[in-house]
Scaffold this active site. Structure first.
Site, PDB file in Angstrom:
ATOM      1  N   ARG A 186       0.845  -1.206   0.000  1.00  0.00           N
ATOM      2  CA  ARG A 186       0.000   0.000   0.000  1.00  0.00           C
ATOM      3  C   ARG A 186       0.884   1.261   0.000  1.00  0.00           C
ATOM      4  O   ARG A 186       0.960   1.983  -0.978  1.00  0.00           O
ATOM      5  CB  ARG A 186      -0.954  -0.037   1.216  1.00  0.00           C
ATOM      6  CG  ARG A 186      -2.096   0.967   1.130  1.00  0.00           C
ATOM      7  CD  ARG A 186      -1.727   2.359   1.564  1.00  0.00           C
ATOM      8  NE  ARG A 186      -1.190   2.420   2.913  1.00  0.00           N
ATOM      9  CZ  ARG A 186      -0.585   3.487   3.411  1.00  0.00           C
ATOM     10  NH1 ARG A 186      -0.426   4.575   2.678  1.00  0.00           N
ATOM     11  NH2 ARG A 186      -0.080   3.468   4.640  1.00  0.00           N
ATOM     12  N   ASP A 187       1.584   1.488   1.090  1.00  0.00           N
ATOM     13  CA  ASP A 187       2.374   2.714   1.223  1.00  0.00           C
ATOM     14  C   ASP A 187       3.483   2.770   0.176  1.00  0.00           C
ATOM     15  O   ASP A 187       3.770   3.818  -0.404  1.00  0.00           O
ATOM     16  CB  ASP A 187       2.982   2.764   2.635  1.00  0.00           C
ATOM     17  CG  ASP A 187       3.293   4.171   3.099  1.00  0.00           C
ATOM     18  OD1 ASP A 187       3.350   5.080   2.262  1.00  0.00           O
ATOM     19  OD2 ASP A 187       3.501   4.364   4.301  1.00  0.00           O
TER      20      ASP A 187
ATOM     21  N   CYS B 218      11.886   8.163  -1.212  1.00  0.00           N
ATOM     22  CA  CYS B 218      11.486   9.501  -0.814  1.00  0.00           C
ATOM     23  C   CYS B 218      12.133  10.489  -1.753  1.00  0.00           C
ATOM     24  O   CYS B 218      13.354  10.600  -1.800  1.00  0.00           O
ATOM     25  CB  CYS B 218      11.910   9.802   0.616  1.00  0.00           C
ATOM     26  SG  CYS B 218      11.488  11.482   1.105  1.00  0.00           S
TER      27      CYS B 218
HETATM   28 ZN    ZN Z   1       3.759   5.887   5.437  1.00  0.00          ZN
END
Ligand code: ZN
Length: 318
Positions: free
Chosen positions: A18-19, A248
């Site tokens: 998911r993330d 990120c």
């Molecule tokens: Zn997260």
């Protein structure tokens, strides 16, 4: 919680499907996701957040969540979790038969407006409606509703987030009928002292049994240090992502979520039983990498291998 096997000292909840996947542009084929979920469950991971019930136009990467829930529910001893940002999503999650529903509630109202287009007041109303929708179901087989306090350690839009507000929102969410509340370091701003302080304060406000988990990112390399602080404060459910998937964009070389393989190595090497086989977990990476050839998978244990003579917390894995 998972049902089979010996009691785990720490419950590792995989969120890469998911993330991780919501933060990569590639849409992973459903069959590849199913292979990933099945392989991680077979490696002993007790819970997997398989997707999110959000409109497919917003996150086409997660459009197959209902299909994945029904697939994952057929796997033995696996708790199947999903994310749902609103009542509509919770209704879809209920239809799907997920065991656990996680609702993100941004402590930063600016982030809440950007992320789910709702003020705090509107989110509290939504959560009350979610609780009511779940209560309409027969008591047997109702999913657990966890509200995850995102940006609890700081926000990319607002900067520092007042701890008093985190505590007050945790109290409110429990009053509204959520089963539990979690702290989420969405932005990777957290440090161990902050994890300790906030966990103590929220535990004092709502009871330690109503906050048992934490969601950490490794954006600034503090992920596993934060895990240690969380363990010291009695948190025993830790979210992580295979290969730290998701990355990120603001911190090249830093993974997104903390890396499942490294987390399990940390725990097992300290004598904390997770029920997870690290070699099997490492093998899952190959399939994920093949399905996402342009994504970087992170992890120190994957690079260095297990130490010679490494022993699990319990030699006989069940
Ligand atoms: Zn997260």
């Amino acid at each position: 919680m998972a049902t089979g096997g010996a009691t785990r000292d720490v419950y590792v909840s995989e969120v890469g499907t998911r993330d991780g996947l919501q933060n990569v542009d590639t849409v992973m084929p459903t069959d590849a996701k199913k292979a990933w979920i099945a392989a991680e469950a077979a490696a002993g991971v007790p819970e997997i957040e398989v997707g999110s019930f959000v409109p497919a136009r917003l996150l086409p990467q997660l459009a197959d969540t209902a299909d994945l829930v029904s697939f994952a529910r057929a796997l033995p001893d696996l708790s199947v979790a999903v994310l749902a940002p609103n009542l509509h999503g919770v209704r879809a999650a209920l239809e799907s038969g997920a065991h656990r529903i996680s609702v993100p509630l941004s402590v930063s109202e600016t982030h809440s407006l950007a992320n789910v287009k709702k003020t705090h007041a509107e989110m509290f109303e939504e959560i009350a409606a979610m609780v009511a929708a779940i209560a309409e179901r027969p008591s047997q087989g109702r999913p657990a509703l966890e509200v995850s306090l995102s940006t609890a350690f700081g926000c990319t839009l607002e900067g520092p987030v007042p701890e008093d507000r985190v505590v007050a929102m945790a109290e409110r969410v429990i009053e509204l009928g959520a089963d539990d509340v979690g702290l989420s370091d969405t932005t990777g701003y957290g440090n161990p002292a902050q994890v300790r302080r906030l966990t103590r304060r929220v535990h004092a406000a709502v009871g330690a049994d109503r906050m048992t988990g934490i969601h950490l990112h490794n954006t600034r390399g503090q992920g596993l240090a934060n895990v240690m602080a969380a363990l010291d404060e009695g948190l025993a459910t830790i979210d992580s992502s295979l290969g730290g998937l998701g990355g990120c964009p603001f911190a090249p070389g830093a993974s997104g979520n903390i890396v499942t393989e490294d987390l399990v190595f940390l725990l097992e090497s300290m004598g904390l039983y997770t029920g997870i086989d690290i070699e099997q977990l490492l093998a899952v990476r190959d399939g994920v990498q093949a399905a996402l050839p342009h994504e970087t998978l992170y992890g120190f244990v994957a690079d260095a291998g297990l130490p010679k003579g490494f022993e699990y917390a319990r030699a006989a894995l069940d």
